[in-house]
Design a protein around this motif. Structure first.
Motif, PDB file in Angstrom:
ATOM      1  N   HIS A   1      18.666   3.372  28.730  1.00 54.25           N
ATOM      2  CA  HIS A   1      17.631   4.833  28.896  1.00 54.25           C
ATOM      3  C   HIS A   1      17.309   5.294  30.023  1.00 54.25           C
ATOM      4  N   GLU A   2      17.859   4.668  30.948  1.00 54.13           N
ATOM      5  CA  GLU A   2      16.794   5.711  32.140  1.00 54.13           C
ATOM      6  C   GLU A   2      17.020   6.409  32.305  1.00 54.13           C
ATOM      7  N   ASN A   3      16.025   7.508  32.807  1.00 55.49           N
ATOM      8  CA  ASN A   3      16.542   8.997  32.670  1.00 55.49           C
ATOM      9  C   ASN A   3      16.831   9.416  34.323  1.00 55.49           C
ATOM     10  N   SER A   4      18.597  10.333  33.588  1.00 60.06           N
ATOM     11  CA  SER A   4      19.834  10.383  34.447  1.00 60.06           C
ATOM     12  C   SER A   4      19.093  11.830  35.206  1.00 60.06           C
ATOM     13  N   ASP A   5      17.527  11.895  36.001  1.00 59.49           N
ATOM     14  CA  ASP A   5      17.938  13.262  36.039  1.00 59.49           C
ATOM     15  C   ASP A   5      17.267  12.507  37.753  1.00 59.49           C
ATOM     16  N   HIS A   6      17.155  11.054  38.105  1.00 58.60           N
ATOM     17  CA  HIS A   6      17.043   9.874  39.007  1.00 58.60           C
ATOM     18  C   HIS A   6      18.675  10.019  39.711  1.00 58.60           C
ATOM     19  N   THR A   7      18.011   9.901  40.664  1.00 58.95           N
ATOM     20  CA  THR A   7      19.761  10.092  41.618  1.00 58.95           C
ATOM     21  C   THR A   7      20.494   8.869  42.258  1.00 58.95           C
ATOM     22  N   HIS A   8      20.644   8.838  42.213  1.00 60.22           N
ATOM     23  CA  HIS A   8      21.139   7.489  42.650  1.00 60.22           C
ATOM     24  C   HIS A   8      20.521   6.610  43.821  1.00 60.22           C
TER      25      HIS A   8
ATOM     26  N   PHE B   1      18.488   0.541  56.569  1.00 60.37           N
ATOM     27  CA  PHE B   1      18.459   0.038  55.384  1.00 60.37           C
ATOM     28  C   PHE B   1      18.480   0.063  54.372  1.00 60.37           C
ATOM     29  N   ASN B   2      17.129   1.677  53.860  1.00 56.69           N
ATOM     30  CA  ASN B   2      17.833   1.772  52.364  1.00 56.69           C
ATOM     31  C   ASN B   2      19.606   2.776  52.314  1.00 56.69           C
ATOM     32  N   GLN B   3      19.736   3.067  53.654  1.00 56.90           N
ATOM     33  CA  GLN B   3      21.055   3.656  53.105  1.00 56.90           C
ATOM     34  C   GLN B   3      22.573   2.722  53.122  1.00 56.90           C
ATOM     35  N   TYR B   4      22.051   1.378  54.063  1.00 49.89           N
ATOM     36  CA  TYR B   4      22.526   0.134  54.081  1.00 49.89           C
ATOM     37  C   TYR B   4      22.708  -0.048  51.963  1.00 49.89           C
ATOM     38  N   LEU B   5      21.394  -0.410  51.916  1.00 45.45           N
ATOM     39  CA  LEU B   5      21.701  -0.608  50.096  1.00 45.45           C
ATOM     40  C   LEU B   5      21.917   1.061  49.535  1.00 45.45           C
ATOM     41  N   GLU B   6      22.154   2.049  49.886  1.00 43.31           N
ATOM     42  CA  GLU B   6      22.808   2.500  48.746  1.00 43.31           C
ATOM     43  C   GLU B   6      24.508   2.491  49.209  1.00 43.31           C
ATOM     44  N   VAL B   7      25.131   2.122  50.600  1.00 45.51           N
ATOM     45  CA  VAL B   7      26.740   1.739  50.895  1.00 45.51           C
ATOM     46  C   VAL B   7      26.747   0.913  49.644  1.00 45.51           C
ATOM     47  N   LYS B   8      25.744  -0.335  49.702  1.00 47.71           N
ATOM     48  CA  LYS B   8      26.288  -1.367  48.625  1.00 47.71           C
ATOM     49  C   LYS B   8      26.266  -0.636  47.433  1.00 47.71           C
ATOM     50  N   ASP B   9      25.255  -0.215  47.156  1.00 45.53           N
ATOM     51  CA  ASP B   9      25.397   0.296  45.799  1.00 45.53           C
ATOM     52  C   ASP B   9      26.557   0.924  44.981  1.00 45.53           C
ATOM     53  N   ALA B  10      27.206   1.264  46.083  1.00 42.93           N
ATOM     54  CA  ALA B  10      28.546   2.319  45.612  1.00 42.93           C
ATOM     55  C   ALA B  10      29.592   1.550  46.015  1.00 42.93           C
ATOM     56  N   LEU B  11      29.327   0.352  46.502  1.00 40.43           N
ATOM     57  CA  LEU B  11      30.750  -0.763  45.843  1.00 40.43           C
ATOM     58  C   LEU B  11      30.541  -1.247  44.803  1.00 40.43           C
ATOM     59  N   VAL B  12      29.219  -1.979  44.411  1.00 42.08           N
ATOM     60  CA  VAL B  12      29.346  -1.798  43.225  1.00 42.08           C
ATOM     61  C   VAL B  12      29.580  -1.541  42.230  1.00 42.08           C
ATOM     62  N   GLN B  13      29.877  -0.315  42.200  1.00 36.85           N
ATOM     63  CA  GLN B  13      29.386   1.057  41.011  1.00 36.85           C
ATOM     64  C   GLN B  13      31.106   1.244  41.593  1.00 36.85           C
TER      65      GLN B  13
ATOM     66  N   ASP C   1      32.953   3.346  44.413  1.00 38.11           N
ATOM     67  CA  ASP C   1      32.895   4.106  44.195  1.00 38.11           C
ATOM     68  C   ASP C   1      33.066   4.816  45.944  1.00 38.11           C
ATOM     69  N   ALA C   2      34.290   5.052  45.832  1.00 42.36           N
ATOM     70  CA  ALA C   2      34.845   4.728  47.437  1.00 42.36           C
ATOM     71  C   ALA C   2      33.844   6.344  47.815  1.00 42.36           C
ATOM     72  N   GLU C   3      34.067   7.297  47.670  1.00 36.66           N
ATOM     73  CA  GLU C   3      33.457   8.843  47.664  1.00 36.66           C
ATOM     74  C   GLU C   3      31.996   8.438  48.229  1.00 36.66           C
ATOM     75  N   ALA C   4      31.682   7.490  47.548  1.00 38.02           N
ATOM     76  CA  ALA C   4      29.605   7.566  47.336  1.00 38.02           C
ATOM     77  C   ALA C   4      29.708   6.308  48.083  1.00 38.02           C
ATOM     78  N   ALA C   5      29.951   5.767  48.759  1.00 36.31           N
ATOM     79  CA  ALA C   5      30.558   4.866  49.437  1.00 36.31           C
ATOM     80  C   ALA C   5      30.425   5.450  51.192  1.00 36.31           C
TER      81      ALA C   5
END
Length: 189
Positions: A42-49, A70-82, A84-88
């Motif tokens: 139900h989250e708003n899809s306008d927000h980016t990852h 650290f915030n960029q590290y979290l983005e890498v982690k979240d991409a790996l959770v998904q 998503d090699a390209e996003a990682a």
């Protein structure tokens, strides 16, 4: 022949039990996961990852470069959770650029993730990235919490760590295959 079948069934049951024990979730965790998944739908899809990741980051650091890293590290982690090699790779590229001047050793590791196209190889390198970030995060945190989490099943049962700003387990080493496999091993404050 019957012995072999029984042995195979027994070994399967033991392996399944070990897996359930190592990465088993309590009923409460499963209920929380369903609730969390409903909320995410139900989250708003306008927000980016990355905006979600940065909003979740509750830890503050004495050094702005470390905070950004650290915030960029979290983005890498979240991409790996998904898974998503390209996003990682993209997030790792940004992390590499942020750290080139202040911490070239970690920048090289991030660059290795950015250069890799295979998500499983990215996950192996992410393990190195997590280990390299450990002393930096512990030294520079000024407020808030970081959760050092551990999956005992990662890398063929050797296990490995990652960092999160939430106690909730979202496993970057397995993604949706074993999303909630893991535990909080340490809280860094």
């Amino acid at each position: 022949m019957k012995r072999r079948v029984r042995s195979l069934i027994s070994m399967s049951l033991v392996a399944g039990s070990l897996m359930m024990y190592s990465c088993g979730d309590s009923k409460k965790e499963k209920d929380d996961a369903v609730s969390h998944e409903d909320h995410e739908m139900h989250e708003n899809s306008d927000h980016t990852h990355s905006e979600k990741t940065m909003a979740a980051a509750t830890a503050e650091f004495e050094n702005e470069v470390v905070k950004k890293a650290f915030n960029q590290y979290l983005e890498v982690k979240d991409a790996l959770v998904q898974t998503d090699a390209e996003a990682a790779a993209e997030a790792a590229k940004e992390l590499q650029a942020s750290l080139e001047e202040n911490n070239p050793e970690i920048a090289v590791i991030a660059g290795n993730i950015a250069a890799e196209k295979d998500v499983n190889k990215q996950r192996e390198i992410f393990s190195e990235l997590t280990a390299a970030m450990d002393p930096v995060l512990k030294q520079e945190i000024s407020s808030g919490k970081i959760y050092k989490q551990f999956c005992p099943m990662a890398f063929e049962g050797k296990g490995d760590y990652w960092y999160s700003t939430s106690e909730e387990i979202r496993n970057p080493y397995f993604g949706d295959k074993m999303l909630k496999c893991g535990r909080v091993d340490e809280t860094i404050e």
